[in-house]
Enzyme design. Structure first.
Site, PDB file in Angstrom:
ATOM      1  N   GLU A 149      57.395  33.768  50.744  1.00  0.00           N
ATOM      2  CA  GLU A 149      57.604  35.155  50.306  1.00  0.00           C
ATOM      3  C   GLU A 149      58.283  36.019  51.377  1.00  0.00           C
ATOM      4  OE1 GLU A 149      57.293  35.287  47.317  1.00  0.00           O
ATOM      5  OE2 GLU A 149      55.277  34.975  46.495  1.00  0.00           O
TER       6      GLU A 149
ATOM      7  N   HIS B  71      46.424  38.483  46.317  1.00  0.00           N
ATOM      8  CA  HIS B  71      46.192  38.296  44.883  1.00  0.00           C
ATOM      9  C   HIS B  71      44.799  38.841  44.565  1.00  0.00           C
ATOM     10  CE1 HIS B  71      49.049  34.516  45.013  1.00  0.00           C
ATOM     11  NE2 HIS B  71      49.666  35.653  45.307  1.00  0.00           N
TER      12      HIS B  71
ATOM     13  N   TYR C  95      40.994  58.611  49.162  1.00  0.00           N
ATOM     14  CA  TYR C  95      41.465  57.550  50.068  1.00  0.00           C
ATOM     15  C   TYR C  95      42.541  56.675  49.447  1.00  0.00           C
ATOM     16  CZ  TYR C  95      39.231  58.409  54.414  1.00  0.00           C
ATOM     17  OH  TYR C  95      38.934  58.964  55.622  1.00  0.00           O
TER      18      TYR C  95
ATOM     19  N   HIS D  82      50.462  41.028  51.432  1.00  0.00           N
ATOM     20  CA  HIS D  82      50.512  40.628  50.019  1.00  0.00           C
ATOM     21  C   HIS D  82      49.246  39.849  49.695  1.00  0.00           C
ATOM     22  CE1 HIS D  82      51.484  38.827  46.244  1.00  0.00           C
ATOM     23  NE2 HIS D  82      51.654  37.612  46.752  1.00  0.00           N
TER      24      HIS D  82
ATOM     25  N   HIS E 115      51.110  39.062  39.172  1.00  0.00           N
ATOM     26  CA  HIS E 115      51.068  38.335  40.438  1.00  0.00           C
ATOM     27  C   HIS E 115      50.134  39.012  41.449  1.00  0.00           C
ATOM     28  CE1 HIS E 115      53.713  36.350  43.828  1.00  0.00           C
ATOM     29  NE2 HIS E 115      52.423  36.290  44.086  1.00  0.00           N
TER      30      HIS E 115
HETATM   31  P1  13P Z   1      52.773  31.295  50.756  1.00  0.00           P
HETATM   32  O1  13P Z   1      51.647  30.288  50.960  1.00  0.00           O
HETATM   33  O2  13P Z   1      54.130  30.628  50.794  1.00  0.00           O
HETATM   34  O3  13P Z   1      52.645  32.439  51.736  1.00  0.00           O
HETATM   35  O4  13P Z   1      52.600  31.890  49.316  1.00  0.00           O
HETATM   36  C1  13P Z   1      51.344  32.384  48.942  1.00  0.00           C
HETATM   37  C2  13P Z   1      51.471  33.463  47.927  1.00  0.00           C
HETATM   38  O5  13P Z   1      50.637  34.349  47.893  1.00  0.00           O
HETATM   39  C3  13P Z   1      52.574  33.423  46.950  1.00  0.00           C
HETATM   40  O6  13P Z   1      52.716  34.657  46.323  1.00  0.00           O
END
Ligand code: 13P
Length: 210
Positions: free
Chosen positions: A73, A94, A119, A92, A160
């Site tokens: 990414e 999830h 906040y 980033h 995502h």
């Molecule tokens: P990477 O392991 O390549 O960092 O990817 C993980 C991820 O969160 C993909 O969106």
């Protein structure tokens, strides 16, 4: 901070996020801007078990120059650094609730989470747009993220997860945590009459805390 200190801080924040369930498996990636390049977590690494010496090193043009193979990414992170000269770090995740909001069909794509708490506004800002779905690692996401990031410290990638920037690594991590909590509140409050912060209260927060 020295690069050695930043590597140690990155490992510490990543382990803390992982321990609290903000990322699972090998999901998520974190980067930090250096005077002459960037650090970014290696691809397929667990945020819970990073080795500071193996964190990927990129040069100022985002070419891999050291450590393990970088996250797929890199484009996502580069979009933020180029669109936001003030960004010193990008996170980033999830994380569950933010990702749930990123999967909702009927939200305002310009600003899916309203101003519920101070906040959230202070850390994430006035608006956090949803960016169209791209396959993880697809370089085509870069211009779409860069366009959204020019006016926003954070974006939600559809189906995502969140991408959050901050002036420092700690700022970016705190913003990612506030975003996850705001998303959780937003989902908890679904279907209930909710009092939002007013435009005046949001303006006051942004003027006072920047
Ligand atoms: P990477 O392991 O390549 O960092 O990817 C993980 C991820 O969160 C993909 O969106």
């Amino acid at each position: 901070m020295t690069e050695t200190e930043l590597r140690a801080l990155l490992v510490e924040h990543a382990a803390s996020l992982f321990a609290r369930g903000f990322s699972v498996g090998s999901a998520g990636n974190i980067s930090v801007r250096l005077p002459d390049g960037y650090l970014i977590t290696p691809t397929n690494s667990s945020l819970g078990r990073l080795d500071p010496a193996r964190i990927s090193r990129l040069d100022a043009a985002f070419a891999h120059v050291g450590g393990d193979k970088p996250s797929k990414e890199v484009f996502m992170h580069r979009a933020f650094y180029t669109a936001r000269p003030d960004a010193g770090a990008v996170v980033h995740l999830h994380s569950t609730h933010a990702t749930a909001v990123a999967c909702l069909a009927d939200v305002d794509a310009g600003n899916p989470i309203p101003p519920l708490t101070p906040y959230f506004v202070m850390r994430v800002g006035r608006a956090m747009p949803v960016v169209h779905y791209y396959r993880p690692g697809d370089a085509a996401m870069e211009p779409a993220i860069a366009a959204a990031a020019r006016d926003a410290r954070a974006v939600l990638l559809a189906n995502h997860g969140p991408v959050v920037s901050g002036r420092t690594l700690t700022d970016a991590v705190y913003a990612a945590e506030e975003l996850e909590e705001a998303a959780r509140l937003f989902l908890l409050l679904h279907g209930r009459r909710t009092r939002l912060l007013t435009d005046g209260q949001v303006d006051d927060l942004l003027q006072t805390f920047g």
